[in-house]
Enzyme design. Structure first.
Site, mmCIF file in Angstrom:
data_model
loop_
_atom_site.group_PDB
_atom_site.id
_atom_site.type_symbol
_atom_site.label_atom_id
_atom_site.label_comp_id
_atom_site.label_asym_id
_atom_site.label_seq_id
_atom_site.Cartn_x
_atom_site.Cartn_y
_atom_site.Cartn_z
ATOM 1 N N LYS A 85 0.841 -1.206 0.000
ATOM 2 C CA LYS A 85 0.000 0.000 0.000
ATOM 3 C C LYS A 85 0.874 1.254 0.000
ATOM 4 O O LYS A 85 0.721 2.133 -0.848
ATOM 5 C CB LYS A 85 -0.933 0.014 1.221
ATOM 6 C CG LYS A 85 -1.933 1.140 1.181
ATOM 7 C CD LYS A 85 -2.505 1.453 2.524
ATOM 8 C CE LYS A 85 -1.512 2.246 3.320
ATOM 9 N NZ LYS A 85 -2.045 2.923 4.504
ATOM 10 N N ASP A 96 -6.143 0.726 1.072
ATOM 11 C CA ASP A 96 -6.179 1.120 2.484
ATOM 12 C C ASP A 96 -7.516 0.656 3.070
ATOM 13 O O ASP A 96 -8.270 -0.086 2.426
ATOM 14 C CB ASP A 96 -5.966 2.640 2.626
ATOM 15 C CG ASP A 96 -7.239 3.410 2.316
ATOM 16 O OD1 ASP A 96 -8.114 2.869 1.592
ATOM 17 O OD2 ASP A 96 -7.383 4.542 2.795
#
Ligand code: SF4
Length: 211
Positions: free
Chosen positions: A121, A140
């Protein structure tokens, strides 16, 4: 999982609603972007920007982060939450960048995820924001929640969700899709109170897992 055609329609509607889709985190260098992204875990962009304004004045170069007194760094970033782990990750990743990458934040996924505390991420955000490189889709907590509710994946593991989204969306949309899902998650499809009635995706959304 939804067919790609429905994903394209969702992307079109998200674009209409959120025409601007870039990170709100403030940074000037790839390393500042990395630090800001580490700080942004479980914290708002507004709070991160408040903290980094002072932080980037105090620690100007990567070696200053690498040589920082850990306890002092912890206090400098305390208000972003999880500050002990974040301080350790910022210091150790800065040391690794100096030692292994001659002081340059790497610009590949493969290398970025070798840095302490940097997962896919964070790497996706740094690559797209700092280098304009698309290698994947940053998943996320908002992207995770919305992807499931919208029926874009049946998984809850971010790595598997990312793979499902990458199969459905054209590559040129990957970075923006992540930002737009985050914006939609904050504005309309919150964890506790999704506002289906005002959601422009409601006719496409199976509301998976929503009570
Ligand atoms: S219809 Fe409801 S659950 Fe689906 S994306 Fe919109 S707000 Fe979220």
């Amino acid at each position: 999982m939804k067919p790609a055609g429905q994903m394209l329609e969702m992307i079109r509607l998200l674009k209409d609603e959120y025409p601007i889709s870039r990170t709100a985190l403030r940074y000037e260098t790839p390393h500042q972007m990395l630090v800001a992204t580490i700080l942004s875990a479980q914290c708002t962009d507004v709070r991160v920007n408040m903290v980094t304004e002072e932080l980037f004045r105090k620690y100007k170069e990567i070696n200053e982060f690498a040589e920082a007194d850990l306890q002092e760094l912890e206090q400098d970033i305390r208000s972003t939450g999880f500050y002990r782990q974040k301080a350790k990750n910022i210091k150790n990743s800065s040391i690794a960048i100096l030692k292994k990458f001659s002081g340059n934040v790497p610009d590949t996924m493969e290398e970025l995820i070798t840095l302490p505390g940097v997962g896919r991420k964070t790497a996706n955000v740094v690559l797209s924001s700092a280098y304009n490189i698309t290698e994947g889709i940053a998943v996320d907590t908002h992207v995770k929640r919305l992807s499931f509710r919208l029926g874009l994946t049946r998984y809850t593991d971010p790595a598997k969700i990312e793979q499902d989204l990458m199969k459905l969306a054209p590559k040129e949309e990957w970075s923006d899709l992540s930002y737009r899902l985050i914006l939609h998650g904050r504005a309309v499809c919150s964890a506790r109170k999704p506002e289906h009635g005002i959601c422009m995706l409601q006719h496409l959304c199976p509301r998976m897992g929503v009570q």
